[in-house]
Write an enzyme that holds these catalytic residues in place. Structure first.
Site, PDB file in Angstrom:
ATOM      1  N   ILE A 134       0.650  -0.999  -0.145  1.00  0.00           N
ATOM      2  CA  ILE A 134       0.150  -0.211  -0.120  1.00  0.00           C
ATOM      3  C   ILE A 134       0.904   1.089   0.003  1.00  0.00           C
ATOM      4  O   ILE A 134       1.727   1.235   0.963  1.00  0.00           O
ATOM      5  CB  ILE A 134      -1.087  -0.142   0.966  1.00  0.00           C
ATOM      6  CG1 ILE A 134      -1.971  -0.916   1.534  1.00  0.00           C
ATOM      7  CG2 ILE A 134      -2.045   1.331   1.335  1.00  0.00           C
ATOM      8  CD1 ILE A 134      -3.167  -1.551   2.250  1.00  0.00           C
ATOM      9  N   CYS A 135       0.388   1.994  -0.366  1.00  0.00           N
ATOM     10  CA  CYS A 135       1.178   3.606  -0.178  1.00  0.00           C
ATOM     11  C   CYS A 135       2.168   3.495  -1.168  1.00  0.00           C
ATOM     12  O   CYS A 135       2.007   3.821  -2.651  1.00  0.00           O
ATOM     13  CB  CYS A 135       1.045   3.891   0.471  1.00  0.00           C
ATOM     14  SG  CYS A 135       1.878   5.952   0.828  1.00  0.00           S
ATOM     15  N   ILE A 136       3.520   3.689  -0.619  1.00  0.00           N
ATOM     16  CA  ILE A 136       4.464   3.870  -1.167  1.00  0.00           C
ATOM     17  C   ILE A 136       5.610   2.312  -0.823  1.00  0.00           C
ATOM     18  O   ILE A 136       6.866   1.886  -1.487  1.00  0.00           O
ATOM     19  CB  ILE A 136       5.397   4.821   0.029  1.00  0.00           C
ATOM     20  CG1 ILE A 136       6.927   5.538  -0.467  1.00  0.00           C
ATOM     21  CG2 ILE A 136       6.105   4.466   1.321  1.00  0.00           C
ATOM     22  CD1 ILE A 136       6.984   5.910  -2.214  1.00  0.00           C
ATOM     23  N   THR A 189      -1.892  -0.849  -3.989  1.00  0.00           N
ATOM     24  CA  THR A 189      -2.528   0.634  -3.860  1.00  0.00           C
ATOM     25  C   THR A 189      -2.009   1.770  -3.679  1.00  0.00           C
ATOM     26  O   THR A 189      -1.374   1.831  -2.805  1.00  0.00           O
ATOM     27  CB  THR A 189      -3.979   0.255  -3.029  1.00  0.00           C
ATOM     28  OG1 THR A 189      -5.095   1.176  -3.554  1.00  0.00           O
ATOM     29  CG2 THR A 189      -3.930  -0.154  -2.399  1.00  0.00           C
TER      30      THR A 189
END
Length: 216
Positions: A134-136, A189
């Site tokens: 997720i994210c980075i 995501t």
């Protein structure tokens, strides 16, 4: 019942795990009827950030101890976790993923993933178990799963370029969606790599969790 390992990187968006992303991940897993176990490396954070001012603080903190705040104390050291006990693994974002689980924040495309994180996730991957990032956290994907791994961090050009320089394939993705590399069972995501409402972040994380569980 599916049991998911959730790897945390501290507590707080700028130097650990992003709190909303972590909580939404645990909520989505629980609502889906899955079990989860939070875990984190027992190591020192890269640095400590004052989240009120954004300035670095002159103190040291431990990743596992800080992550225990998010897990309400129900957490284990990543070094004690046994990959065969779990059906999948999810890594929430926050800059801790780029500072404490890897050194992407400092080295970019020349990054390396910390040994305990790399060993656990690659063992899960080699056993055919799905991974959610997720994210980075998807910035670690090419180093973990090899060339041509498909992933997303949203639309940040510099981060996407670093992923592709490491051999990954980046796909632009909106905040409320996810990208699935079905060959490698890797689901990603953007979450707070993009500006958006918490409900939009929740939508993307819910879809990621659904895909990870479906691949389990």
């Amino acid at each position: 019942m599916t049991k998911v390992a959730v790897i945390l990187s501290g507590c707080g968006v700028f130097d650990g795990s992003e709190i909303y992303e972590s909580t939404l991940t645990l909520l989505a897993l629980d609502q889906a009827g899955a079990q989860y176990q939070c875990m984190a490396p027992d190591s020192e954070q890269m640095h400590v950030i004052n989240h009120l001012t954004g300035q670095e603080m002159l103190e040291k903190r431990n990743v596992l101890i800080e992550a225990a705040r998010l897990a309400r104390g129900a957490i284990i050291s990543l070094g004690d976790a046994v990959p065969s006990d779990y059906d999948a693994v999810i890594v929430p974002g926050g800059f801790g993923a780029a500072k404490n689980l890897s050194d992407f924040a400092v080295k970019g495309a020349d990054m390396s993933v910390s040994q305990s994180v790399k060993s656990f996730i690659q063992t899960m991957h080699e056993a055919g178990k799905p991974i959610g990032l997720i994210c980075i956290a998807p910035a670690m994907a090419p180093k973990l799963f090899g060339k041509d791994t498909v992933c997303t961090i949203g639309n940040d050009q510099a981060t996407a370029a670093a992923i592709e320089a490491m051999g990954g394939i980046h796909q632009v993705c909106p905040i409320d969606e996810c990208v699935v590399d079905r060959q490698r069972k890797v689901v990603t995501t953007p979450a707070y790599m993009l500006e958006g409402r918490i409900s939009e972040v929740a939508s993307g994380i819910n879809k990621l969790v659904t895909e990870v569980l479906a691949l389990s």
